[in-house]
Design a protein around this motif. Structure first.
Motif, PDB file in Angstrom:
ATOM      1  N   SER A 452       0.845  -1.193   0.000  1.00  0.00           N
ATOM      2  CA  SER A 452       0.000   0.000   0.000  1.00  0.00           C
ATOM      3  C   SER A 452       0.878   1.239   0.000  1.00  0.00           C
ATOM      4  N   GLN A 515      -4.875   6.272  -0.775  1.00  0.00           N
ATOM      5  CA  GLN A 515      -4.102   5.048  -0.558  1.00  0.00           C
ATOM      6  C   GLN A 515      -4.374   4.104  -1.728  1.00  0.00           C
ATOM      7  N   ARG A 517      -3.573   0.299  -3.195  1.00  0.00           N
ATOM      8  CA  ARG A 517      -3.200  -1.018  -2.673  1.00  0.00           C
ATOM      9  C   ARG A 517      -3.030  -1.992  -3.823  1.00  0.00           C
TER      10      ARG A 517
END
Length: 605
Positions: A452, A515, A517
């Protein structure tokens, strides 16, 4: 035996679930089930109505016949008793014989008690004198209900007949015991002018009528069952005629969705179903034509992009050679020309990157991308990407913090493609992080490895997390591409992740950063079911609003630079950041005379 019972019990417990599933999935089952239920309701109601009408008809007919026989017997009794002389009445022997003669006369036609039974009992001076009981089914006056006896014994009710439905108890035909038989009882006290009084009783068993009614009810029940089953079969057959074409259409639609565009429904007749099949076939043909046209356009577009990209390589190489010569000799030019040479070199670099990305996209579109997988420790690969992005991070004023596990995060991946994915994510995080820190985390379990990349920049608005992977999409069109991005980086990264059968997902919130991932399976070809890292980070504004952190909570890796002086490398120390403080989030030192940070958790609540 116990195992068999358990198996049957388990099957019985699963039956309701199977019925519900079949009810939801099968139109034919629903129609047949509803038809059966409604048929049962109609059959039960109709059967009850018919049985009630038959019972009332039998009862009325039997009562009418019995009433006629009883009234005839009462008249005979009055006539016979009125003809007795005083000598007959006073002579006990003669009176008993006369009573027996009267009893036999009244009992004529009873078929030995099968059709009806007679009881005769005298009152007054001849009280206690009764007719003989020669039949095994003989009815005894003592069995007459007390209410009826009181009614006929009332003086003003003399020579008046009364009736009452009654339950007759008699010995069964085989003599095995007592049975109860429904009956109708007629009674009358016959009184003559000579003072002779006798109670005459007629009992008519309804045995045969009851058997007839039972036979009718059984016949109605059997007919109802046959009717329900017949209606169920008819409903199944009729709905099958309608459902079968619909099922065929659904199956052909699935085959069309799978790419078999030449499938068509069979047309039979000229009814509505035939019209449906014809319309469906026309739709399939139009869809097939449209899809083929779009495929041809897409093929031409991919071919055009590929051809143009290849054709541009030759002139680009020539321009690159000339630009390199001009750039190397820029110091001999005046400042304006020198600056132009630098801009030309920069734009040529970006043009080469765009050309390479277009070639890579064309390979994905053509299905020519190949995965060259080998076991790789993603910690090492990510660290190389971080080291390569350090100059950009320093230029932006951001720090890149890594949070890696202690054990190797091995996965079978294509090193070149994963490196390209991570480089895109890290560079984008630094570019859009607005000088704040970027946190890179790695986690692994038995099935997957996840990386991440978290930034604390402007974030994403609702709905933009699914748009960031579109080609040439930018959250802020006015933002300059200082790092030379082409707008295809995330699109290529997503295709690289799909080639690994992995996931590349984005999360963001306005003002809370983003974020990204990346999740890949440890083994090539394994299907992903989960990710070791949550897509939404724990420090998101959403989580902070919906939970109150304890006052004495442990530090979450947020320390000032002065606090990590003890773990700072000594001169000559070549250890990397991951080895020194892998779980520390380093913030820039606080400005001089800066106010102490205050706890804003209550305000966020």
């Amino acid at each position: 035996m116990a195992r068999r019972w358990r198996r049957w019990g388990a099957a019985a417990l699963r039956l309701p679930g199977r019925v519900r599933s079949r009810w939801r999935r099968s139109l034919q089952f629903r129609v047949v089930a509803v038809t059966m239920v409604l048929s049962v309701i109609v059959a039960v109601g109709l059967g009850e109505f018919v049985a009630d009408r038959v019972a009332k008809g039998l009862q009325a007919t039997r009562y009418s016949v019995a009433q006629g026989i009883a009234e005839s017997g009462f008249r005979i009794a009055r006539t016979q008793l009125g003809s007795y002389s005083n000598g007959t009445v006073n002579d006990s022997a003669n009176f008993t014989a006369s009573a027996e003669q009267l009893f036999n006369l009244l009992n004529t036609g009873s078929a030995d008690g099968q059709l009806y039974q007679v009881a005769l009992e005298f009152a007054g001076d001849q009280a206690g004198v009764s007719a003989p009981y020669s039949s095994p089914r003989a009815f005894k006056p003592s069995a007459v209900p007390a209410a009826l006896q009181e009614k006929i014994q009332t003086p003003e009710n003399a020579n008046q007949g009364f009736s009452q439905y009654y339950t007759l108890t008699e010995t069964s035909a085989d003599g095995s015991g007592q049975i109860s038989v429904p009956a109708v009882l007629f009674a009358e006290r016959v009184s003559t002018t000579g003072g002779l009084t006798a109670d005459v009783y007629y009992v008519f068993p309804l045995r045969q009528d009851q058997q007839t009614l039972n036979n009718v009810e059984e016949s109605l029940l059997l007919a109802g069952l046959v009717l329900v089953l017949a209606l169920a079969v008819i409903a199944w057959f009729v709905t099958r005629q309608v459902v079968t074409p619909v099922r065929m259409a659904a199956a052909i639609a699935e085959r069309l969705a799978a790419g078999r565009l030449d499938e068509q429904m069979r047309v039979r007749g000229e009814d509505d179903l035939a019209s449906l099949a014809t319309s469906f076939n026309k739709m399939a043909m139009n869809l097939q034509s449209q899809i083929r046209r779009l495929e041809e356009l897409s093929r031409m577009q991919r071919r055009f992009v590929s051809d143009v990209s290849h054709e541009l390589r030759t002139p680009l190489t020539t321009v690159r050679m000339a630009a390199d010569l001009i750039h190397d000799a820029r110091e001999d030019f005046d400042p304006t020309v020198a600056r132009s040479a630098e801009l030309l070199q920069t734009q040529l670099d970006r043009f080469e990157e765009l050309l390479a990305d277009l070639l890579e996209i064309s390979r994905f579109d053509a299905g020519a991308a190949v995965l060259d997988a080998e076991p790789v420790d993603l910690r090492v690969l990510t660290q190389k990407v971080v080291d390569g992005a350090e100059p950009l991070a320093e230029n932006k004023g951001s720090r890149v913090v890594t949070r890696f596990p202690d054990r190797p995060a091995l996965a079978e991946v294509d090193t070149r493609r994963i490196d390209r994915i991570l480089r895109n994510l890290v560079v984008n995080a630094i570019e859009h992080g607005e000088g704040k820190d970027v946190v890179i985390s790695i986690a692994a379990d038995e099935d997957a490895v996840a990386v991440s990349v978290r930034d604390y920049g402007v974030g994403l608005r609702p709905g933009e997390s699914s748009l960031v992977f579109n080609r040439f999409w930018r959250a802020d069109p006015a933002r300059a591409r200082t790092t030379g991005g082409t707008g295809l980086g995330l699109s290529i990264a997503l295709e690289d992740a799909k080639l690994h059968r992995g996931w590349l997902q984005a999360w963001g919130e306005p003002g809370g950063g983003t974020q990204f991932r990346l999740t890949v399976p440890r083994t090539v070809g394994t299907e992903l079911l989960h990710s070791p890292i949550r897509l939404e980070p724990e420090d998101s504004q959403h989580h902070q609003r919906h939970r109150r952190l304890p006052a004495a909570a442990a530090p979450r890796g947020l320390v000032r630079s002065a606090a990590v002086a003890a773990i700072a490398p000594s001169p000559g120390d070549s250890s990397s950041r991951i080895e020194r403080y892998p779980n520390t989030f380093v913030l820039p030192p606080a400005p001089v005379n800066a106010p102490e940070p205050r706890d804003t958790r209550d305000e966020e609540e």
